[in-house]
Design a protein around this motif. Structure first.
Motif, PDB file in Angstrom:
ATOM      1  N   GLY A 123      -0.779   8.370   7.466  1.00 43.35           N
ATOM      2  CA  GLY A 123      -0.332   9.566   8.218  1.00 43.35           C
ATOM      3  C   GLY A 123       0.997   9.281   8.627  1.00 43.35           C
ATOM      4  N   SER A 124       1.922  10.315   8.401  1.00 47.34           N
ATOM      5  CA  SER A 124       3.381  10.406   8.530  1.00 47.34           C
ATOM      6  C   SER A 124       3.831  11.793   9.325  1.00 47.34           C
ATOM      7  N   VAL A 125       4.795  11.278  10.116  1.00 50.07           N
ATOM      8  CA  VAL A 125       5.444  12.717  11.105  1.00 50.07           C
ATOM      9  C   VAL A 125       6.694  12.439  10.034  1.00 50.07           C
ATOM     10  N   HIS A 126       6.914  13.587   9.137  1.00 50.19           N
ATOM     11  CA  HIS A 126       8.131  13.864   8.710  1.00 50.19           C
ATOM     12  C   HIS A 126       8.771  14.982   9.193  1.00 50.19           C
ATOM     13  N   PHE A 127       7.866  15.717   9.676  1.00 47.32           N
ATOM     14  CA  PHE A 127       8.284  17.167  10.134  1.00 47.32           C
ATOM     15  C   PHE A 127       8.218  17.354  11.760  1.00 47.32           C
ATOM     16  N   SER A 157       6.141  -1.164   1.420  1.00 49.02           N
ATOM     17  CA  SER A 157       7.334  -1.024   0.661  1.00 49.02           C
ATOM     18  C   SER A 157       8.144   0.479   0.767  1.00 49.02           C
ATOM     19  N   ASP A 158       7.263   1.473   0.732  1.00 52.62           N
ATOM     20  CA  ASP A 158       7.700   2.877   0.439  1.00 52.62           C
ATOM     21  C   ASP A 158       8.635   2.814  -0.825  1.00 52.62           C
ATOM     22  N   ALA A 159       7.862   2.070  -1.877  1.00 51.39           N
ATOM     23  CA  ALA A 159       8.890   2.128  -3.155  1.00 51.39           C
ATOM     24  C   ALA A 159       8.698   3.558  -3.783  1.00 51.39           C
ATOM     25  N   VAL A 215      -3.042   8.198  -0.212  1.00 53.23           N
ATOM     26  CA  VAL A 215      -2.174   9.347  -0.066  1.00 53.23           C
ATOM     27  C   VAL A 215      -1.411   8.936   0.958  1.00 53.23           C
ATOM     28  N   GLU A 216      -0.174   9.664   1.044  1.00 51.99           N
ATOM     29  CA  GLU A 216       0.437   9.750   2.182  1.00 51.99           C
ATOM     30  C   GLU A 216       0.585  11.120   2.863  1.00 51.99           C
ATOM     31  N   ALA A 217      -0.151  11.355   3.967  1.00 52.58           N
ATOM     32  CA  ALA A 217      -0.288  12.730   4.261  1.00 52.58           C
ATOM     33  C   ALA A 217       0.621  13.289   5.542  1.00 52.58           C
ATOM     34  N   SER A 264       2.243   5.859   9.419  1.00 54.25           N
ATOM     35  CA  SER A 264       3.189   5.288   8.478  1.00 54.25           C
ATOM     36  C   SER A 264       4.393   4.824   9.418  1.00 54.25           C
ATOM     37  N   HIS A 265       5.425   4.123   8.847  1.00 55.39           N
ATOM     38  CA  HIS A 265       6.560   3.813   9.483  1.00 55.39           C
ATOM     39  C   HIS A 265       6.831   4.482  11.016  1.00 55.39           C
ATOM     40  N   LEU A 266       6.298   3.760  11.839  1.00 56.13           N
ATOM     41  CA  LEU A 266       6.105   4.268  13.373  1.00 56.13           C
ATOM     42  C   LEU A 266       7.331   5.000  13.893  1.00 56.13           C
ATOM     43  N   TYR A 293       0.891  -1.135  -0.090  1.00 57.64           N
ATOM     44  CA  TYR A 293       0.070   0.013   0.248  1.00 57.64           C
ATOM     45  C   TYR A 293       0.907   1.403   0.033  1.00 57.64           C
ATOM     46  N   HIS A 294       2.212   1.113   0.317  1.00 61.45           N
ATOM     47  CA  HIS A 294       3.113   2.612   0.212  1.00 61.45           C
ATOM     48  C   HIS A 294       3.646   2.524  -0.907  1.00 61.45           C
ATOM     49  N   ILE A 295       3.351   3.170  -2.019  1.00 60.89           N
ATOM     50  CA  ILE A 295       4.102   3.166  -3.411  1.00 60.89           C
ATOM     51  C   ILE A 295       3.941   4.730  -3.864  1.00 60.89           C
TER      52      ILE A 295
HETATM   53 FE    FE Z   1       7.109   8.689   4.573  1.00 59.69          FE
END
Ligand code: FE
Ligand code: ZN
Ligand code: FE
Ligand code: ZN
Length: 264
Positions: free
Chosen positions: A107-111, A224-226, A81-83, A155-157, A5-7
């Protein structure tokens, strides 16, 4: 049954390959189901087109997924989507997401307070803030993302480990708090194999965290976060082995933001 699911797609500016190539890769790897989850353009992110597609391109992304669904009946293709989670913007995000026929939202914490902690260009931030502080701030944001209730999948916890920086202090309590927040939210997490391709060389989430999540009955899906077609379903054998070792026998799938559990 396995899903990826992560492409991402080259629309986001830092992935390569054409979207049909990702679908063909998923078919070649025998997946019955996959989903695109490119970075959602959000007007309030402090960023450029190296991170996400311009908002004006987003309808084209949606249309291309629809075309691929028609073209490849051999595989179910979901629209995701990845938000990014940014505190204070939840209402705005809900509003934006409601305009699209999405199957799921990551849902991602990139920031962390405007700092893109998972970008190697800004890696000096770990030293500047102190690794222990970064871990604390990161997991508090993950808790906030869970509590917001906006995201179907977190995502990627433990993304904060990406570059291999490890905390000095014991973070068991922090992980337990995070798992409690996720469990309370009723949402799902993912097992994300991209960490194996990063300096940390470890799946997200790590075994200790995954055990806590399993203990709290948090469902899991796979990604996979491809960012390249050959990464689709990458290292899924390791992901499945880890899931089984921890005790998982089901994975979550999504359609129109409804969750279903299927046998692993
Ligand atoms: Fe991410
Ligand atoms: Zn990306
Ligand atoms: Fe991603
Ligand atoms: Zn990601």
């Amino acid at each position: 049954m396995l899903v990826d699911y992560h492409i991402h797609t080259k629309e986001c500016g830092h992935a390569r390959g054409e979207m049909p190539e990702y679908v063909e890769a998923a078919i070649a790897r025998g997946l019955p189901e996959m989903g695109f989850s490119d970075h959602m353009p959000l007007p309030y992110l402090p960023l450029d087109e190296e991170y996400m597609m311009p908002t004006a391109r987003f309808p084209e992304y949606l249309a291309e997924v629809a075309r691929l669904q028609e073209k490849y009946p051999r595989i179910r293709i979901r629209l995701g989507v990845e938000a990014d989670f940014i505190p204070g913007y939840t209402e705005q995000l809900v509003q934006i997401l409601s305009g699209y026929p999405l199957d799921y939202v990551y849902g991602s914490v990139h920031f962390i307070d405007g700092w893109l902690h998972d970008d190697s260009r800004f890696i000096d931030g770990y030293e500047r803030h102190g690794v222990d502080n970064v871990y604390r701030d990161y997991f508090r944001l993950v808790q906030g993302a869970a509590e917001s209730g906006v995201f179907d999948i977190l995502s990627h916890l433990d993304l904060v480990k990406k570059f291999g920086f490890r905390p000095q202090r014991d973070i068991r309590g922090l992980l337990e708090e995070t798992v409690a927040a996720v469990a309370e939210s009723g949402k799902c997490i993912e097992i994300n194999t991209s960490g194996l391709r990063k300096p940390v060389r470890e799946i997200y989430p790590g075994k200790e965290l995954l055990e806590l999540l399993f203990g709290a009955n948090v469902p899991v899906t796979l990604g996979s976060d491809a960012h390249a077609p050959e990464e689709v379903a990458g290292d899924f054998d390791q992901a499945v082995a880890l899931l089984r070792r921890v005790g998982y026998r089901k994975i979550a799938t999504f359609r129109k933001r409804q969750r279903y559990l299927v046998d692993l």
